[in-house]
Design an enzyme around this catalytic site. Structure first.
Site, mmCIF file in Angstrom:
data_model
loop_
_atom_site.group_PDB
_atom_site.id
_atom_site.type_symbol
_atom_site.label_atom_id
_atom_site.label_comp_id
_atom_site.label_asym_id
_atom_site.label_seq_id
_atom_site.Cartn_x
_atom_site.Cartn_y
_atom_site.Cartn_z
ATOM 1 N N LYS A 179 0.841 -1.190 0.000
ATOM 2 C CA LYS A 179 0.000 0.000 0.000
ATOM 3 C C LYS A 179 0.879 1.243 0.000
ATOM 4 O O LYS A 179 1.476 1.597 1.000
ATOM 5 C CB LYS A 179 -0.904 0.033 1.225
ATOM 6 C CG LYS A 179 -1.980 1.091 1.090
ATOM 7 C CD LYS A 179 -2.477 1.635 2.420
ATOM 8 C CE LYS A 179 -1.603 2.719 2.983
ATOM 9 N NZ LYS A 179 -1.496 3.926 2.149
ATOM 10 N N GLU A 254 10.190 0.991 10.286
ATOM 11 C CA GLU A 254 11.190 2.042 10.059
ATOM 12 C C GLU A 254 10.457 3.357 10.249
ATOM 13 O O GLU A 254 9.703 3.786 9.389
ATOM 14 C CB GLU A 254 11.771 1.875 8.661
ATOM 15 C CG GLU A 254 13.143 2.472 8.536
ATOM 16 C CD GLU A 254 13.097 3.831 7.907
ATOM 17 O OE1 GLU A 254 12.924 4.812 8.681
ATOM 18 O OE2 GLU A 254 13.195 3.920 6.683
ATOM 19 N N CYS A 288 13.832 10.641 6.549
ATOM 20 C CA CYS A 288 13.819 10.261 7.961
ATOM 21 C C CYS A 288 15.219 10.258 8.555
ATOM 22 O O CYS A 288 15.373 10.240 9.764
ATOM 23 C CB CYS A 288 13.122 8.929 8.144
ATOM 24 S SG CYS A 288 13.704 7.707 6.997
ATOM 25 N N GLU A 384 10.715 16.085 14.683
ATOM 26 C CA GLU A 384 11.228 15.992 13.321
ATOM 27 C C GLU A 384 10.568 17.119 12.497
ATOM 28 O O GLU A 384 9.344 17.129 12.331
ATOM 29 C CB GLU A 384 10.804 14.615 12.786
ATOM 30 C CG GLU A 384 11.535 14.132 11.591
ATOM 31 C CD GLU A 384 11.118 12.686 11.237
ATOM 32 O OE1 GLU A 384 10.021 12.248 11.600
ATOM 33 O OE2 GLU A 384 11.916 12.023 10.566
#
Ligand code: ADP
Length: 482
Positions: A179, A254, A288, A384
């Site tokens: 997906k 992850e 990331c 982040e």
């Protein structure tokens, strides 16, 4: 084989059991640089997801029974087709995601490298032979595919993040339901198109687009799915872990990062500035493993900040299809987050040296930014940012900067610059993260295990470790040997 054009590679249907399948409802796909709609893709939910899982399950037995050499050959053909279509895939990627075309080309090559690597690794799934104390017994260990894998991928590397899940899964003998992110489904569907041409059998790769919540629920609760591999935010990762508990699935996660980037007083400053540019501003800061917090020793702080600001001023912002360094962010929500981090920092005493706000090009563009006099109290060092904002913190002492670097629930990547060998070893071991860049801002490679610790997740992608995430270990005890 005829070469597919960019238009022929654009698939507007899902790929289930070897069929290109539509749905009554669709979701639009936009170009973040222009706001224009590129196309729309099917809005699938639980029912269609279940069909895709059943197709993957039905194809699983025959796929697992293929020889490693057969799987290696098919993956190799797929790799060749991806490389041959680099330009078309890169155009599609830039259009749906926004990154500069040069970076899109690199991403296609990077994703393809995983396909090549795992084509080779398919042949090296070796077991063990373990002698026992009793002469009449011996053990063998065999490795077998885990079964149907569900892969959920993000929008920031829509091609490579999928390739690096599909390749090891297929090499191991697993079948997959994938997906992609709703913002960027086209890169995934184009990869599936090339896999179809490469000759991967029906049902081995299935791509479903649509409602993430409904699809995710089905993928997690369906007992036919034996493993979930996810790249995305920590919040969604936690949800998937919870949702998978009832069927006790294997998981690879992850998740988010908050990478420290440390410049010691003995660093090569030019090298460190280049590393910071690479790590912080690649993909407009939407990776990331991006440097999220820069820590610079007080004795070189002003010099570093000045050099960095000069370089950031020169960055060309614009539509990724043109010759620019920074494209749009994925959407205006991402811009709002970057803006809020800068505002919060300024309110708490930081100074903006360049950039700092929404770019005149439009609501999806953010100015490349450097902020100085940043502290641990500011959001920009705690969360982040996922945008082109470089916050620079001053530090005095090695032990203190390591403490600050580790003061986060995340642990994906970390970077530091030093010319002292003993310090390099010491700091590399002390940083609480899965990957460390030492005198470099670019760490990713298909030969390296990629993954995090703490709330950045678990599991490793790439390298000779990567295939283990898709294998079960089975022990065979051979008795009565006398
Ligand atoms: P981001 O905030 O960067 O978009 P997300 O974690 O939301 O990161 O997205 C990563 C992937 O997770 C995307 O494919 C997205 O569609 C998917 N996703 C989001 N919510 C869910 C959910 N509830 N269940 C399953 N997948 C989800």
């Amino acid at each position: 084989m005829t070469h597919l054009s960019r238009a022929q590679l654009q698939q507007d249907l899902c790929y289930i059991n070897g069929q290109w399948t539509g749905a009554e409802q669709t979701i639009p796909v936009h170009n973040p640089a222009t706001g224009e709609q590129i196309t729309s893709v099917p809005l699938l939910k639980e029912v269609e997801t279940r069909l895709a899982i059943e197709a993957a399950h039905a194809a699983g037995e025959a796929w697992a029974a293929t020889s490693p050499k057969q799987r290696a050959g098919l993956l190799r053909r797929w790799f060749d087709l991806i490389i041959e279509h680099t330009e078309e895939l890169a155009q599609l990627l830039t259009e749906e995601m926004g990154k500069p075309i040069a970076e899109a080309r690199s991403e296609i090559a990077y994703g393809a490298a995983y396909v090549e690597w795992f084509a080779e690794e398919a042949k090296r799934i070796n077991g063990d032979l373990i002698p026992d104390g009793q002469a009449s017994r011996i053990f063998t260990v065999v490795k077998q595919p885990v079964g149907v894998v569900a892969a959920i991928t993000p929008w920031n590397f829509p091609s490579a993040m999928l390739a690096r899940k599909l390749a090891p899964a297929l090499a191991a003998g697993c079948t997959v339901v994938a997906k992609p992110a709703e913002q960027t489904p086209l890169s995934a569907l184009a990869l599936a198109k090339l896999a179809e041409i490469a000759g991967l059998p029906a049902g081995v790769i299935n791509i479903v687009t649509g409602d993430p919540v409904a699809i995710g629920r089905e993928l997690c609760s369906n007992a036919l799915v034996r493993k979930i591999t996810f790249t995305g935010s920590t919040n969604v990762g936690k949800l998937l872990i919870r949702q998978s508990a009832d069927t006790v699935k294997r998981l690879s996660m992850e998740l988010g990062g908050n990478a420290p980037f440390i410049v010691f007083d003995d660093a090569d400053l030019e090298l460190a500035v280049t590393g910071a540019m690479n790590s912080k501003f690649r993909n407009a800061g939407q990776t990331c493993v991006c440097a999220n917090r820069l820590y610079v020793h007080a004795s070189v702080y002003n010099q570093f900040v000045e050099k960095l600001t000069d370089r950031v001023r020169k960055l060309r912002v614009g539509n990724g299809a043109e010759d620019v360094d920074i494209g749009p962010l994925i959407d205006s929500r991402a811009v709002a987050k970057a803006a809020s981090h800068v505002r919060d920092a300024v309110a708490k005493g930081a100074t903006v040296l360049v950039g700092g706000g929404v770019h005149s090009l439009g609501e999806n563009f953010f100015e490349p930014t450097v902020i100085r006099d940043v502290t641990a109290q500011m959001l920009v060092t705690q969360e982040e940012t996922f945008g082109p904002v470089a916050p620079v913190v001053r530090f005095e002492d090695e032990a203190d900067v390591i403490r600050q670097a580790n003061a986060t629930e995340f642990g994906l990547a970390g970077y530091f610059y030093s010319s002292n060998h003993a310090r390099a070893w010491r700091v590399a071991r002390a940083l609480e993260c899965g990957m460390v860049g030492i005198n470099t801002g670019l760490i990713s490679s298909e030969v390296m295990p990629f993954g995090g610790i703490k709330q950045s997740g678990f599991g490793r992608e790439g390298s000779h470790y990567g295939i283990d995430d898709y294998l079960i270990i089975k022990s065979l005890c051979h008795g009565d040997l006398n």
